[in-house]
Motif scaffolding. Sequence first.
Motif, PDB file in Angstrom:
ATOM      1  N   GLN A   8      -2.532  -1.890  14.426  1.00 56.70           N
ATOM      2  CA  GLN A   8      -1.578  -1.665  15.472  1.00 56.70           C
ATOM      3  C   GLN A   8      -1.725  -0.483  16.238  1.00 56.70           C
ATOM      4  O   GLN A   8      -1.267  -0.430  17.269  1.00 56.70           O
ATOM      5  N   SER A  12      -1.523  -0.521  20.109  1.00 58.99           N
ATOM      6  CA  SER A  12      -0.625   0.252  20.771  1.00 58.99           C
ATOM      7  C   SER A  12      -1.059   1.079  22.087  1.00 58.99           C
ATOM      8  O   SER A  12      -0.331   1.452  23.021  1.00 58.99           O
ATOM      9  N   TRP A  43       4.542  -5.642  23.790  1.00 62.20           N
ATOM     10  CA  TRP A  43       4.438  -6.128  22.716  1.00 62.20           C
ATOM     11  C   TRP A  43       5.024  -7.827  22.682  1.00 62.20           C
ATOM     12  O   TRP A  43       6.094  -7.835  23.165  1.00 62.20           O
ATOM     13  N   ILE A 152       4.153   3.303  17.786  1.00 63.21           N
ATOM     14  CA  ILE A 152       3.804   1.980  17.173  1.00 63.21           C
ATOM     15  C   ILE A 152       4.962   1.056  16.713  1.00 63.21           C
ATOM     16  O   ILE A 152       6.074   1.559  15.949  1.00 63.21           O
TER      17      ILE A 152
END
Length: 166
Positions: A8, A12, A43, A152
């Motif tokens: 992640q 990110s 995202w 994140i």
Amino acid sequence: MSEREHDQLVLSRLVGCWQGTLLHRAYADQPFQELAAKSDNRWVLGGRFVEMTLHADTSGEAWSAVFYIGHERSERRHVLVSLEPDDRRVTTRLGDWRREQGCLVLTSPQSRAVCDVTVPGQLKLELTDAVAGREFVRFRADYRSGAPPVVIKPAQPREPRRFVIA
């Protein structure tokens, strides 16, 4: 840091609004066109993938591409799916994070994509294609971001689903 958190964190680094220049050509024997470009990256799919929407203007015509970059936990590798409407093709590339180089390197039999995020606030992309066994750089982008670092966003936990296609 768990493997999930690390993946992640890597993804990110791609999230945000980026602006810069794009060098683009469709074929190896063509010269590059230098274009003002931007990439809006966010995202998607519950924080499991980053959607990269690239835009550029080529002499009044809009050029765009969409990339989806995520991580397959079961295979322990990154995946990149690209949609390039000009060519009407969808390409899937697989690869991994190269810590020593600070970039994601994703390949398919016909191409290679590199996402370089070694410098905070800077994103470099390069897409190389192979035609008749000869590699050439199709596009190279150099983006900058004025936005602060992205926090994140954890994925929502959920049960794996199985689909049966009959």
